[in-house]
Design a protein around this motif. Structure first.
Motif, PDB file in Angstrom:
ATOM      1  N   ALA A 366       0.961  -1.319  -0.057  1.00 25.33           N
ATOM      2  CA  ALA A 366      -0.208   0.094   0.078  1.00 25.33           C
ATOM      3  C   ALA A 366       1.142   1.259   0.072  1.00 25.33           C
ATOM      4  N   SER A 367       2.176   0.969   0.697  1.00 29.10           N
ATOM      5  CA  SER A 367       2.917   2.553   0.341  1.00 29.10           C
ATOM      6  C   SER A 367       3.190   2.707  -0.924  1.00 29.10           C
ATOM      7  N   LEU A 368       2.820   2.159  -1.801  1.00 26.33           N
ATOM      8  CA  LEU A 368       3.431   2.569  -3.304  1.00 26.33           C
ATOM      9  C   LEU A 368       2.033   3.059  -4.026  1.00 26.33           C
ATOM     10  N   ASP A 369       1.051   2.880  -3.369  1.00 26.43           N
ATOM     11  CA  ASP A 369      -0.052   3.927  -3.154  1.00 26.43           C
ATOM     12  C   ASP A 369      -0.070   4.983  -3.311  1.00 26.43           C
ATOM     13  N   ASP A 370      -0.418   6.214  -4.381  1.00 25.65           N
ATOM     14  CA  ASP A 370       0.252   7.754  -4.087  1.00 25.65           C
ATOM     15  C   ASP A 370      -1.071   8.239  -3.416  1.00 25.65           C
ATOM     16  N   ASN A 371      -2.447   7.507  -3.437  1.00 24.00           N
ATOM     17  CA  ASN A 371      -3.442   7.786  -2.561  1.00 24.00           C
ATOM     18  C   ASN A 371      -3.165   7.753  -1.076  1.00 24.00           C
ATOM     19  N   GLN A 372      -2.243   6.944  -1.011  1.00 30.19           N
ATOM     20  CA  GLN A 372      -2.130   6.969   0.593  1.00 30.19           C
ATOM     21  C   GLN A 372      -1.610   7.748   1.640  1.00 30.19           C
ATOM     22  N   GLU A 373      -0.405   8.139  -0.040  1.00 27.99           N
ATOM     23  CA  GLU A 373       0.285   9.676   0.880  1.00 27.99           C
ATOM     24  C   GLU A 373      -0.892  11.159   0.920  1.00 27.99           C
ATOM     25  N   ARG A 374      -1.617  10.666   0.015  1.00 28.94           N
ATOM     26  CA  ARG A 374      -2.011  12.187   0.230  1.00 28.94           C
ATOM     27  C   ARG A 374      -2.509  12.046   0.928  1.00 28.94           C
ATOM     28  N   LEU A 375      -3.670  10.968   1.828  1.00 30.10           N
ATOM     29  CA  LEU A 375      -4.418  11.005   2.593  1.00 30.10           C
ATOM     30  C   LEU A 375      -3.265  11.536   3.989  1.00 30.10           C
ATOM     31  N   ARG A 376      -2.416  10.549   3.759  1.00 32.25           N
ATOM     32  CA  ARG A 376      -1.277  11.359   4.942  1.00 32.25           C
ATOM     33  C   ARG A 376      -1.052  12.841   5.224  1.00 32.25           C
ATOM     34  N   GLN A 377      -0.489  13.142   4.424  1.00 31.15           N
ATOM     35  CA  GLN A 377      -0.446  14.287   3.833  1.00 31.15           C
ATOM     36  C   GLN A 377      -2.036  15.525   4.539  1.00 31.15           C
ATOM     37  N   GLU A 378      -2.759  15.130   4.213  1.00 34.27           N
ATOM     38  CA  GLU A 378      -3.795  15.717   4.472  1.00 34.27           C
ATOM     39  C   GLU A 378      -4.533  15.426   6.645  1.00 34.27           C
ATOM     40  N   ILE A 379      -4.216  14.164   6.582  1.00 28.92           N
ATOM     41  CA  ILE A 379      -4.497  13.799   7.791  1.00 28.92           C
ATOM     42  C   ILE A 379      -3.671  15.033   9.063  1.00 28.92           C
ATOM     43  N   ALA A 380      -2.065  14.840   8.326  1.00 24.71           N
ATOM     44  CA  ALA A 380      -1.509  15.312   9.315  1.00 24.71           C
ATOM     45  C   ALA A 380      -1.567  17.042   9.636  1.00 24.71           C
ATOM     46  N   ARG A 389       2.477   2.259   6.054  1.00 25.78           N
ATOM     47  CA  ARG A 389       3.128   1.305   5.933  1.00 25.78           C
ATOM     48  C   ARG A 389       3.821   0.751   7.560  1.00 25.78           C
ATOM     49  N   PRO A 390       4.261  -0.207   8.028  1.00 29.86           N
ATOM     50  CA  PRO A 390       4.692  -0.770   8.786  1.00 29.86           C
ATOM     51  C   PRO A 390       6.087  -0.260   9.408  1.00 29.86           C
ATOM     52  N   GLU A 391       5.799   0.581  10.942  1.00 34.09           N
ATOM     53  CA  GLU A 391       7.471   0.388  11.034  1.00 34.09           C
ATOM     54  C   GLU A 391       6.933   0.812  12.579  1.00 34.09           C
ATOM     55  N   ALA A 392       8.169   0.648  13.435  1.00 32.02           N
ATOM     56  CA  ALA A 392       8.185   0.649  14.747  1.00 32.02           C
ATOM     57  C   ALA A 392       7.670   2.295  15.611  1.00 32.02           C
ATOM     58  N   MET A 393       6.254   2.599  15.911  1.00 33.96           N
ATOM     59  CA  MET A 393       5.548   3.405  15.714  1.00 33.96           C
ATOM     60  C   MET A 393       5.684   3.533  18.090  1.00 33.96           C
TER      61      MET A 393
END
Length: 601
Positions: A366-380, A389-393
């Motif tokens: 899903a990290s390759l989906d540009d839509n996900q990055e757009r959503l991250r930026q809006e949500i921020a 994307r998976p990470e040590a949160m």
């Protein structure tokens, strides 16, 4: 030209109020507080545009605003010394209106008066800056008119009025640019999202024993010191892995990461032989000088993104932090550097192929989906963090949203009754970016606010459902229905919150439990009663994993809870033909129509 979408208007107004309004010149009028607040946002829009166009501070941009009564159609005046350009702005912060002729006429009148230096007709904001403006008019080499707007375009009559001004020979002002600079909804959206984008990484990398492949993509590969990559990691952080499918998972959660650190501790000189290497893509790579001592060639790299090997570099960095007295100078790794835009299709194919060799789940892509990055930026912009994307949160509080939560919340919001069953029986199909099910969840129309709201509502409902499960008698059918049918029950309740979820603003999470507590209590009792008749010969786990069982259950539960007991299946020939073309069953169609008709809370 489309007007600014409502979710971006919400974000824009928040940015204006927080970042620019405090620095605006005082209002000259005495309007009521509500009108003053709206006027301040309108004035701040001019400052926002100057800030974005000229890369000046919010304070300097706000000081350029002259918008007030009797401004003669000019909302901001700013002299940009580096380009010797005087900028004159008239802005329009209206969601659905075009920039019209009367506004253009007022702007043209103000420009003529200003160029004639007739300051007496302007308001106090302009007159207070008379000396400064006179100096700018004397020094500037260019005069640029700018019309920023949030509506759906500029009327033809408005452009005609502006053209008359720009081509008026009697004005005798050759420095006036012959075209107006328009700043549109697309520009606003781009610049708002750009604030939350990771900055591009530019670096110098030294490769030992390097080779080059010319086609189909220019590629350099060779040996790099692991310490150099660790230094880059410490400097750039997550920006270095913008297109990797995973961020660092933490050494405690990965045997591979533990093995990387063990090798660095015991045999750093063997690291090259025991590691698969690192792959990166970049926008530009240029060879530079060669080190005469060790033969390493320097490369100047722009737009660098490590797409495979994040765990290698981040684990090494963690090792260095944990063992400050231990040197990793002997550790080397193979680096493949491909000249290909990370967001391009080729870059994505390389990322996917290189990572398929590792133990990853389909959801990682899903990290390759540009839509996900757009959503991250809006949500921020709305004060939340979206980890797609998976990470040590490190942030696991209410302001942090994961991809798994997003998938579940959006799935249960769908009208299609199969989604609650898939969540129970086949959740992987929803997480696969290539699946139709995933693409129906994460559409280009999905907004960051709607995603936040869906997750907050899902969380509140799930907490209440878990409490009901715990309070039900142990080993009772009721408890098992809440446990295994919880997705179906939650899906019905989510339909009643659609209007709130799809609002332009993030809802207050504290209000949701009070909002849904009573109707959810009624709903779960209705579900328990319905289950008594339906689950006489089958356990709840098997029942709610079966489409043929769950869809009719959902239909009857929605009919009862929504007060739509007379809702009927449509069986006319035209309807049947349409359903056949869409590969839908009559039951699925009925469930979808019931979902659309859900009474809103």
């Amino acid at each position: 030209m489309a007007a600014l979408e409502s979710q971006y208007m919400t974000i824009l107004k928040k940015v204006l109020a927080d970042r620019f309004v405090p620095f605006l010149p005082p209002l000259l009028g005495n309007a009521n507080p509500t009108d003053q607040a709206a006027k301040q946002l309108s004035r701040a829009f001019s400052a926002f545009v100057l800030h974005k166009l000229l890369d000046i501070t919010p304070q300097v941009a706000a000081a350029s605003v002259v918008d007030d009564f009797n401004d003669k159609g000019i909302d901001a005046i700013h002299y940009h010394a580096p380009s010797e350009t005087l900028y004159l702005l008239q802005t329009k912060l209206k969601e659905s209106e075009q920039f019209k002729q009367d506004e253009a006429n007022a702007f043209c009148e103000g420009v003529r008066l200003l160029l004639n230096q007739d300051f007496a007709v302007f308001n106090a904001n302009v007159q207070a800056r008379q000396a400064e403006i006179e100096g700018a008019l004397d020094a500037c080499s260019h005069i640029q008119l700018v019309v920023p707007y949030t509506g759906d375009g500029v009327s033809t009559s408005a452009t005609d009025a502006l053209d008359v001004l720009l081509n008026d020979d009697d004005l005798d002002e050759e420095r006036l640019a012959k075209t107006v600079r328009y700043y549109t909804a697309d520009d606003i959206t781009r610049d708002l999202l750009g604030e939350q984008a990771y900055r591009p990484v530019h670096a110098e990398i030294s490769l030992h024993k390097h080779q080059k492949v010319e086609s189909p993509k220019a590629t350099y590969y060779g040996i790099v010191r692991l310490a150099d990559l660790v230094a880059l990691h410490k400097k750039e952080g997550k920006a270095l892995y913008e297109r990797n499918i995973r961020y660092f998972l933490g050494s405690s959660k990965s045997d591979i990461n533990k093995a990387i650190k063990a090798t660095l501790h015991d045999r750093p000189e063997d690291f090259f032989y025991l590691n698969n290497g690192v792959t990166a893509v970049c926008d530009q790579v240029d060879p530079k000088g060669k080190n005469p001592t060790n033969g390493a060639r320097k490369f100047k790299v722009r737009g660098l993104s490590i797409i495979n090997g994040a765990q290698t570099v981040a684990s090494a960095s963690e090792f260095v932090d944990q063992h400050p007295g231990t040197s990793i100078d002997g550790a080397k790794v193979m680096l493949t550097l491909i000249k290909a835009a990370a967001e391009g299709e080729f870059g994505k194919r390389v990322t996917k192929a290189r990572n398929h060799q590792n133990p990853v789940q389909s959801a990682n892509f899903a990290s390759l989906d540009d839509n996900q990055e757009r959503l991250r930026q809006e949500i921020a912009h709305l004060g939340f963090e979206y980890h797609y994307r998976p990470e040590a949160m490190t942030n696991v509080g209410v302001q942090a949203i994961t991809l798994d939560e997003a998938l579940r919340a959006l799935a249960l919001l769908q009208n299609d009754p199969r989604y609650p069953v898939w969540l129970k029986s086949d959740p992987a199909r929803l997480a696969d970016p290539d699946s139709a099910e995933y693409q129906a969840l994460f559409t280009p129309q999905l907004t960051g606010a709607a995603l936040i709201n869906a997750v907050l509502c899902y969380r509140a409902i799930r907490i209440l459902m878990l409490a009901n499960e715990q309070m039900a008698p142990a080993r009772s059918q009721e408890r098992l229905v809440y446990r295994h049918g919880g997705q179906a029950i939650t899906a019905v309740m989510m339909k009643r919150l659609r209007r709130r979820i799809n609002g332009a603003n993030a809802v207050d999470a504290n209000t949701i439990p009070h909002l849904v507590s009573q109707p959810l209590d009624q709903l779960r009792q209705e579900a328990a009663e319905l289950a008594k008749d339906r689950l006489k010969f089958e356990g709840p786990l098997a029942y709610f994993r079966n489409l043929e069982r769950t869809v009719p259950f959902l239909i009857d539960l929605m009919k009862n809870h929504f007060g739509l007991v007379n809702f009927q299946t449509e069986t006319n020939p035209e309807k049947l033909h349409k359903l056949a073309a869409e590969k839908k069953t009559l039951a699925q169609d009925l469930a979808e129509r019931l979902s659309v008709a859900a009474p809103q809370i």
